[in-house]
Design a protein around this motif. Structure first.
Motif: not given
Length: 846
Positions: A293-294, A300-302, A308-316, A331-334
């Motif tokens: 991860f990074s 913003k998380l990748i 497979e590559v996923y993204s999520g945003n810890l701000q939300t 709960r992280l929406s990715s």
């Protein structure tokens, strides 16, 4: 694919026919051909428990961890269940009329499936007394393996020597090949056979996707790895092969000289794999457990799952408020944003967050972070970004380092001496860092000159966002250094010769955290029992270095000391910090997100205090959240700044304790007067003791009275000669039932009559009579009458007869005493019973 294969356990034993990992304990269950079952600790290699299950081979065994059981099937047709904690046999029954070859435990329901040489599969419900709730028929040979569908636990697959694989629904007795699968998941099965091949099948189209050849004897097992793009197979040729599940090529062949391989088990929460052989068991770890991860500074998380590559945003993310419980799962929406052609071993965001570089399999690919479009690629075993996000370095081989500018190779200003060292990895930041065996070297990005070489066996290098601090982590320690660019530039300006060692003045050691202070509590600052400085993952938050350890603890270093935030039960990996949330975010192996509160303002305040910058700390203090002030006060108390802590804290209990420590009794008194009466007693007693120690008798008396500390009050009144106070105290003691204290007070007052009355009134007439005979003869008749009445009431006439009026014949006291004692023991008296006129004062029960 480049991944490490590390052997964790190697143990010779009888032939191993079944293996299984415990989901929470570091245990490996093995079923042996000699009828025994062993439980190993796969971390230490020791045998934890041994069970003599049967006199015939145990061919399959599984943990049922939620019941503290394991279940084993054997060649005597019996299914046995044991409690592995108590060694108690829970049940044993004949499950089939032939050998039990395999079994599977439902992940949530109380169901165990068994497969047998009788060509049937049976389902057993342990909540119904191990009742057989279903029989599955359709195979025409021995059932060799069973497996629940990881995507739908209501379905399972079976493998049989009739050369078929069938799909079943738990509630249906006939095979069902129709299954609903996620459209992104490949509906694949892997099978093995005596034709020495491993086959991959599409179970929807019932077609063979790939046949993999390489084994030289019958293939005993093959499984898809749940976390890595691998297929693992074992054979009677004694080898285990690791296949790339995308390219279907052999990546590695393992041979442990333990003869034929029979069985395999995968650990759910780690990349550990166990194999059972004719002559023992082996456990290996594939790659690493840390997820890939990074996260950029904005949250913003990748991350990747396989390719497979996923993204999520810890701000939300849901639940970022200060009220969220520390350590709680959020709960992280990715969403899936694409895939990568290589299996990622690391992801690296550019400092501006626009690009993400994937490194793995000896290659790197740089993608745009938002659209996930390929920007550049090439050969590389390690990668590092410069602070400007336009420059980066690629380590193609251990001795070949290239630098790129605007995605084009930079031809001038090569890194001096790069080809003379064997480099293991690169680290970006203010300076380009490279680590190798026993050293870390830093280069200037622009000039390529060596800034400093440091002799240390490092695992990682972390630059702070300010660019002035750098942390170098080793196996069980870490070092904080400050980079002084002016000192480096001055050395260059003075024409100093830059050797392979660089400029010594360029770095100053801020802290060596190896044999230094112990880890401290973040609130009170007191030492804890933990001295774990093995940094696992880390981030800089300003000048605060926050890190996780190998013993599952979240800590931070500020100033010159480390503080513990919290331990956690399972390994967590640091994602980053969101200042708006005042929270640190971490993820587990499956990228489930957890968070812990950490106020950046508090850290900055602690930093200022530890540096002795009290003016700077005073400027920060008004900006701190009110809910953090008590934490700050505890920290100040730990630094022996109790006066300042008293001003800062808003906790009345803490303020009271600090006031006592500082002998600020007026403040303590004010607090004690505002506390509810039901909670104030302890405070009044503590304040009274402290007031007495500093000779404030009036305050001490008030405190002891309000705190109902009558013993301390009596000593104080005796010391000050306050007779009226003692009289009042005796009455209050009687009222509260503290009769011993009341008696002692009355005795000190010289009021013998009151003492006799107190003894009589409290049911202690014998003592009253004895006391009266010595100190108040005039009160003796009343006491003896009370004693006599008490004995009569207890229906003890013989002893009562021995107690008569003392004034009739006082000389017979000793004789009457002996008689009364003898009667009490059931013995004959030493002299005839006394007449009514005889008198003696005796308590035969004393």
């Amino acid at each position: 694919m480049l991944f490490e294969v590390n052997r964790k356990l190697f143990n010779r034993s009888e032939r191993v026919k079944g293996v299984d990992f415990h989901p929470t304990e570091p245990w490996l269950l093995t079923g042996l051909y000699n009828g025994s079952v062993n439980i190993y600790n796969h971390e230490t290699g020791a045998i934890v428990k041994t069970f003599e299950v049967s006199e015939v081979p145990v061919r399959c065994c599984k943990f049922i961890a939620r019941k503290n059981w394991f279940v084993a099937g054997s060649d005597d047709f019996q299914l046995r269940v044991f409690n592995y904690n108590t060694h108690e046999k829970v049940t044993s029954f004949e499950a089939h009329p032939d050998y039990i070859r395999c079994l599977a435990v439902h992940p949530t329901a109380p169901i165990v499936l068994t497969g047998s040489d009788d060509m049937t599969i049976k389902a057993w419900d342990w909540d119904k007394g191990w009742k057989n709730i279903q029989i599955y028929e359709g195979h025409t040979h021995f059932i060799m393996n069973l497996c629940f569908n990881p995507k739908d636990s209501n379905t399972f697959a079976s493998a049989c020597l009739d050369r078929t694989v069938k799909m079943w629904n738990i509630g249906a007795s006939t095979a069902n090949f129709t299954m609903d699968a996620h459209e992104k998941d490949k509906p694949y099965l892997v099978t093995t056979g005596d034709d020495k091949t491993v086959k991959v099948w599409d179970y929807l189209s019932k077609s063979c996707v790939q046949t993999m050849e390489g084994h030289t004897n019958n293939v005993s097992f093959a499984v898809f790895h749940p976390n890595l793009p691998l297929i693992l197979s074992g054979s009677e040729d004694g080898t285990v092969k690791i296949w790339n599940s995308n390219a279907y090529r052999v990546e590695n062949t393992l041979s442990y000289a333990l003869e034929r391989a029979w069985c395999i088990a995968l650990r759910r929460d780690a990349n550990d794999v166990a194999f059972g052989f004719d002559e023992g068991v082996v456990v290996i770890k594939l790659g690493r457990d840390e997820p890939t991860f990074s996260m950029d500074p904005s949250g913003k998380l990748i991350f990747t799952r396989n390719q497979e590559v996923y993204s999520g945003n810890l701000q939300t993310i849901d639940g970022p408020s200060a009220d969220a419980a520390d350590g709680s799962r959020l709960r992280l929406s990715s969403k899936e944003i694409g895939h990568t052609e290589i299996f990622a071993t690391s992801l690296i965001h550019s400092p501006n967050g626009r690009f993400v570089t994937v490194v793995g399999d000896g290659e790197y690919i740089t993608y745009t972070a938002l659209a996930w479009r390929n920007k550049s690629f090439g050969n590389g075993m390690s990668f590092a970004w410069a602070p400007d996000s336009n420059t980066y370095a690629v380590l193609e081989t251990k001795v070949k380092l290239k630098v790129y500018k605007n995605f084009k190779e930079r031809t001038g200003n090569a890194m001096k001496g790069a080809g003379s060292w064997a480099i293991d990895g690169l680290h970006g930041g203010t300076l380009l860092g490279a680590r190798g065996s026993g050293f870390v070297v830093f280069w200037d990005w622009e000039s390529g000159e060596i800034v400093r070489r440091i002799d240390v066996d490092a695992k990682n290098v972390y630059w702070s966002g300010t660019g002035s601090l750098v942390a170098i982590t080793a196996d069980d320690s870490f070092y904080i250094l400050r980079f002084d660019r002016d000192a480096y530039n001055n050395a260059l300006a003075e024409g100093a010769e830059i050797t392979d060692e660089g400029v010594e003045e360029a770095f100053e050691v801020v802290a060596d955290i190896s044999e230094g202070p112990v880890l401290r509590h973040p609130i009170c600052g007191s030492p804890t029992d933990y001295r774990d400085y093995s940094v696992k993952t880390a981030k800089w938050i300003g000048d605060c270095f926050i890190y996780t350890t190998s013993t599952n603890r979240l800590s931070y270093f500020v100033g010159n000391e480390s503080y513990s935030i919290s331990p956690f039960d399972t390994p967590l990996f640091l994602l980053g910090y969101i200042p708006a949330h005042n929270r640190v975010y971490l993820a587990d192996k499956d990228m489930n997100v957890h968070s812990y509160s950490l106020s950046l303002g508090v850290v900055e305040y602690q930093t200022a205090v530890l540096r002795g910058d009290m003016d700077g700390a005073a400027a920060i203090l008004p900006t701190l959240p009110k809910e953090q002030l008590n934490k700050v006060a505890r920290f100040l108390e730990g630094k022996d700044l109790k006066e300042l802590a008293l001003q800062v804290t808003t906790d009345p209990d803490h303020k009271f304790d600090l006031a006592l420590q500082l002998d600020d009794l007026d403040t303590a008194l004010e607090i004690a007067r505002t506390v509810p009466e039901t909670e104030a007693e302890l405070k009044w007693k503590s304040l009274g003791d402290r007031a007495l120690a500093v000779w404030r008798f009036d305050l001490a008396r008030e405190c002891f009275e309000k705190g109902s500390d009558l013993s301390a009050l009596m000593l104080l009144l005796l010391a000050t000669g306050d007779r009226d106070g003692l009289v009042a105290l005796s009455a209050k003691a009687v009222e509260k039932g503290q009769n011993n204290l009341a008696f002692a007070t009355l005795l000190q007052l010289g009021d013998a009559g009151a003492c006799v009355d107190l003894l009589i009134n409290t049911g202690r007439a014998p003592e009253a009579a004895l006391f009266a005979r010595t100190y108040a003869p005039s009160q003796a008749p009343k006491a003896v009458d009370a004693w006599h009445a008490e004995l009569e009431a207890k229906k003890r006439p013989k002893i009562a007869a021995a107690v008569a009026h003392p004034n009739k014949n006082a000389e017979l006291f000793e004789e009457g005493w002996a008689n009364a004692l003898a009667l009490e023991r059931g013995e004959a008296p030493s002299s005839p019973p006394m007449s009514e006129g005889d008198g003696v004062l005796v308590d035969a029960t004393t």
